[in-house]
Write a protein that holds these residues in place. Structure first.
Motif, PDB file in Angstrom:
ATOM      1  N   PHE A   1       0.861  -1.295  -0.056  1.00 23.09           N
ATOM      2  CA  PHE A   1      -0.049  -0.194   0.096  1.00 23.09           C
ATOM      3  C   PHE A   1       0.812   1.212  -0.001  1.00 23.09           C
ATOM      4  O   PHE A   1       0.468   2.259   0.745  1.00 23.09           O
ATOM      5  CB  PHE A   1      -0.786  -0.001   1.210  1.00 23.09           C
ATOM      6  CG  PHE A   1      -1.918  -1.110   1.201  1.00 23.09           C
ATOM      7  CD1 PHE A   1      -3.114  -1.397   0.389  1.00 23.09           C
ATOM      8  CD2 PHE A   1      -1.643  -2.017   2.368  1.00 23.09           C
ATOM      9  CE1 PHE A   1      -3.734  -2.261   0.524  1.00 23.09           C
ATOM     10  CE2 PHE A   1      -2.556  -3.181   2.487  1.00 23.09           C
ATOM     11  CZ  PHE A   1      -3.716  -3.135   1.150  1.00 23.09           C
TER      12      PHE A   1
ATOM     13  N   LYS B   1       1.656   3.752  -2.280  1.00 21.47           N
ATOM     14  CA  LYS B   1       1.000   4.633  -2.801  1.00 21.47           C
ATOM     15  C   LYS B   1      -0.107   5.452  -1.897  1.00 21.47           C
ATOM     16  O   LYS B   1      -0.055   6.664  -1.477  1.00 21.47           O
ATOM     17  CB  LYS B   1       0.608   4.538  -4.016  1.00 21.47           C
ATOM     18  CG  LYS B   1      -0.112   5.709  -4.836  1.00 21.47           C
ATOM     19  CD  LYS B   1      -0.960   5.566  -6.093  1.00 21.47           C
ATOM     20  CE  LYS B   1      -1.540   6.524  -6.729  1.00 21.47           C
ATOM     21  NZ  LYS B   1      -2.008   6.127  -8.166  1.00 21.47           N
ATOM     22  N   GLU B   2      -0.904   4.654  -1.261  1.00 22.93           N
ATOM     23  CA  GLU B   2      -1.766   4.968  -0.486  1.00 22.93           C
ATOM     24  C   GLU B   2      -1.248   5.515   1.012  1.00 22.93           C
ATOM     25  O   GLU B   2      -1.788   6.357   1.442  1.00 22.93           O
ATOM     26  CB  GLU B   2      -2.810   3.786  -0.156  1.00 22.93           C
ATOM     27  CG  GLU B   2      -3.595   3.375  -1.558  1.00 22.93           C
ATOM     28  CD  GLU B   2      -2.962   2.233  -1.940  1.00 22.93           C
ATOM     29  OE1 GLU B   2      -3.467   1.614  -3.202  1.00 22.93           O
ATOM     30  OE2 GLU B   2      -1.727   2.103  -1.902  1.00 22.93           O
ATOM     31  N   TYR B   3      -0.481   4.779   1.468  1.00 17.96           N
ATOM     32  CA  TYR B   3       0.162   5.052   2.718  1.00 17.96           C
ATOM     33  C   TYR B   3       0.955   6.437   2.593  1.00 17.96           C
ATOM     34  O   TYR B   3       0.793   7.347   3.439  1.00 17.96           O
ATOM     35  CB  TYR B   3       1.449   4.120   3.019  1.00 17.96           C
ATOM     36  CG  TYR B   3       1.990   4.247   4.283  1.00 17.96           C
ATOM     37  CD1 TYR B   3       1.410   3.869   5.542  1.00 17.96           C
ATOM     38  CD2 TYR B   3       3.305   4.657   4.575  1.00 17.96           C
ATOM     39  CE1 TYR B   3       1.929   4.062   6.767  1.00 17.96           C
ATOM     40  CE2 TYR B   3       3.923   5.077   5.843  1.00 17.96           C
ATOM     41  CZ  TYR B   3       3.116   4.795   6.854  1.00 17.96           C
ATOM     42  OH  TYR B   3       3.644   4.896   8.019  1.00 17.96           O
TER      43      TYR B   3
ATOM     44  N   LYS C   1      -0.007   8.760   0.612  1.00 18.27           N
ATOM     45  CA  LYS C   1      -0.891   9.808   0.396  1.00 18.27           C
ATOM     46  C   LYS C   1      -1.811  10.084   1.628  1.00 18.27           C
ATOM     47  O   LYS C   1      -2.194  11.173   2.244  1.00 18.27           O
ATOM     48  CB  LYS C   1      -2.044   9.459  -0.770  1.00 18.27           C
ATOM     49  CG  LYS C   1      -2.945  10.378  -0.901  1.00 18.27           C
ATOM     50  CD  LYS C   1      -3.832  10.126  -2.176  1.00 18.27           C
ATOM     51  CE  LYS C   1      -4.885  11.062  -2.539  1.00 18.27           C
ATOM     52  NZ  LYS C   1      -5.747  10.896  -3.664  1.00 18.27           N
ATOM     53  N   ARG C   2      -2.172   8.923   2.395  1.00 15.65           N
ATOM     54  CA  ARG C   2      -3.192   9.063   3.446  1.00 15.65           C
ATOM     55  C   ARG C   2      -2.404   9.109   4.821  1.00 15.65           C
ATOM     56  O   ARG C   2      -3.125   9.376   5.844  1.00 15.65           O
ATOM     57  CB  ARG C   2      -4.205   7.870   3.417  1.00 15.65           C
ATOM     58  CG  ARG C   2      -4.966   7.883   2.145  1.00 15.65           C
ATOM     59  CD  ARG C   2      -5.698   6.670   1.967  1.00 15.65           C
ATOM     60  NE  ARG C   2      -6.568   6.435   2.781  1.00 15.65           N
ATOM     61  CZ  ARG C   2      -7.633   5.446   2.682  1.00 15.65           C
ATOM     62  NH1 ARG C   2      -7.739   4.934   1.691  1.00 15.65           N
ATOM     63  NH2 ARG C   2      -8.484   5.362   3.668  1.00 15.65           N
TER      64      ARG C   2
ATOM     65  N   GLU D   1      -6.385   4.456   8.583  1.00 14.63           N
ATOM     66  CA  GLU D   1      -6.366   4.559   6.978  1.00 14.63           C
ATOM     67  C   GLU D   1      -5.862   3.483   6.216  1.00 14.63           C
ATOM     68  O   GLU D   1      -6.343   3.259   5.174  1.00 14.63           O
ATOM     69  CB  GLU D   1      -5.516   5.838   6.697  1.00 14.63           C
ATOM     70  CG  GLU D   1      -5.804   7.291   7.146  1.00 14.63           C
ATOM     71  CD  GLU D   1      -7.199   7.666   6.797  1.00 14.63           C
ATOM     72  OE1 GLU D   1      -7.589   7.469   5.553  1.00 14.63           O
ATOM     73  OE2 GLU D   1      -7.964   8.200   7.292  1.00 14.63           O
ATOM     74  N   ILE D   2      -5.022   2.730   6.802  1.00 11.62           N
ATOM     75  CA  ILE D   2      -4.433   1.494   6.238  1.00 11.62           C
ATOM     76  C   ILE D   2      -4.707   0.175   6.686  1.00 11.62           C
ATOM     77  O   ILE D   2      -5.556  -0.619   6.130  1.00 11.62           O
ATOM     78  CB  ILE D   2      -2.947   1.680   6.071  1.00 11.62           C
ATOM     79  CG1 ILE D   2      -2.364   2.765   5.599  1.00 11.62           C
ATOM     80  CG2 ILE D   2      -2.341   0.577   5.360  1.00 11.62           C
ATOM     81  CD1 ILE D   2      -2.940   3.261   4.093  1.00 11.62           C
TER      82      ILE D   2
ATOM     83  N   LEU E   1      -7.924  -0.294   4.089  1.00  5.34           N
ATOM     84  CA  LEU E   1      -7.242  -0.856   3.058  1.00  5.34           C
ATOM     85  C   LEU E   1      -7.101  -2.053   3.276  1.00  5.34           C
ATOM     86  O   LEU E   1      -7.343  -3.319   2.462  1.00  5.34           O
ATOM     87  CB  LEU E   1      -6.278  -0.026   2.605  1.00  5.34           C
ATOM     88  CG  LEU E   1      -6.579   1.375   2.050  1.00  5.34           C
ATOM     89  CD1 LEU E   1      -5.240   2.020   1.337  1.00  5.34           C
ATOM     90  CD2 LEU E   1      -7.721   1.533   1.035  1.00  5.34           C
TER      91      LEU E   1
END
Length: 350
Positions: free
Chosen positions: A64, A66-68, A70-71, A95-96, A100
């Motif tokens: 994760f 990219k998501e980590y 960003k978020r 968030e993760i 996700l």
């Protein structure tokens, strides 16, 4: 599985209880970072693999990155740039891990997700409760308070019923490869990285003044956003007869204000939106005016006080002055062993 002893024992306990388990390593970071000399993620991955092989269970990697970034990480820098001190572990869990990661696990056919958190859960006629871990020193409900009913219903927390010493003993008796591995320190799922060094990869050093409450200059600093309320070790502070502590920062003026330890204490923590773990059991309307236990930072200690509300929103009035109530951290509420919920601290009031 993070490659640590807690998640290793979690896997062992569940297998012993008859669960079909798959170990999953969460890969959130691999980008090269200037100034950072120690990032043990690959070793953590190898430790996870060795435990899974020892237990004879399959393993996967969820990425994760990219998501980590960003978020979690972008928000981390944004908060520090604004003069607040966020908690990346709270962000990472919200968030993760419980969003996700859980969704990906269920998508791949899992029925439940288990973590190595020192927390417990309990089902009641009104829904699920989040309970403090049996080890008061290691209890991690502070990091998990944004969890929802739907998420709790899909999660298991086996080691919450044990103390850390018992976890170590189980790992040793079983012969788990991570039995003697030290607990991780640093930023959630990045590793043993000093927060200030990490901040310097994005936030510029800006020379400014360290002043006391009278405005007298006491030294110079390298950027107000590198300092947090209650901090004692202050680089750039001239020698003083008595210890001085950070009591306030002003990132706009690039000032660090210092004072005595007594100046770090406040009576009120004003918080943002109040998240309640079980809205059927506790509602904001019924909680206002009642006394609760609370944590304003990650600590084993609990403080008493009353939850109140005015035109500006919710705030918690401590029974006794509380040290270093810091904006960006969270104020988490408890009733006995039950974690009710909480909110991010916006400000403190004397």
């Amino acid at each position: 599985m993070s490659g640590g002893v807690d998640s290793s024992v979690t896997a062992y306990l569940l297998k012993e209880q008859g669960y079909q388990i798959v170990g999953v390593f969460m890969k959130n970071w691999s980008f090269p970072v200037k100034r950072i000399t120690e990032c043990p993620l690959y070793q953590d991955y190898l430790d996870m693999v060795s435990v899974c092989k020892f237990l004879k269970v399959p393993y996967l990697v969820f990425s994760f990155e990219k998501e980590y970034r960003k978020r979690v990480i972008d928000d981390f820098f944004k908060e520090y740039r604004a003069g607040r001190t966020p908690n990346p572990d709270v962000l990472c869990n919200r968030e993760i891990k419980f969003d996700l990661f859980l969704k990906e696990a269920l998508k791949r056919g899992a029925d439940l997700m288990a973590t190595g958190h020192h927390i417990r859960s309990r089902k009641t006629p009104k829904g699920y409760q989040l309970l403090r871990g049996k080890d008061p020193i290691k209890d991690q409900t502070y990091f998990v308070y944004p969890i929802t009913q739907a998420q709790l219903g899909r999660c298991l927390f086996p080691i919450g019923e044990y103390t850390k010493a018992q976890i170590r003993e189980i790992a040793k008796q079983v012969g788990l490869p991570t039995a003697a591995k030290r607990d991780s320190q640093g930023i959630c799922f990045i590793g043993r990285i000093d927060a200030k060094d990490f901040l310097k990869t994005k936030l510029l050093q800006r020379k400014g003044d360290i002043v006391d409450l009278s405005g007298r200059k006491r030294g110079e600093h390298e950027g107000a956003w590198f300092y947090t309320l209650g901090q004692r070790r202050i680089v750039g502070l001239s020698g003083t007869a008595k210890p001085l502590y950070v009591i306030k920062t002003d990132v706009r003026k690039n000032l660090v204000i210092v004072g005595s330890d007594s100046d770090t204490y406040t009576k009120v923590a004003r918080i943002g939106p109040l998240h309640l773990i079980n809205p059927k059991e506790y509602t904001s309307r019924t909680l206002v005016g009642k006394q609760f236990l609370a944590k304003s930072r990650y600590t084993p200690e609990l403080s008493r006080g009353v939850l109140k509300k005015d035109s500006k929103g919710f705030y918690f009035q401590f029974s006794q002055p509380e040290r270093a109530v810091t904006s960006g951290q969270s104020l988490v509420l408890y009733q006995g062993q039950v974690c009710i919920g909480g909110g991010v601290i916006k400000d403190n009031i004397k």
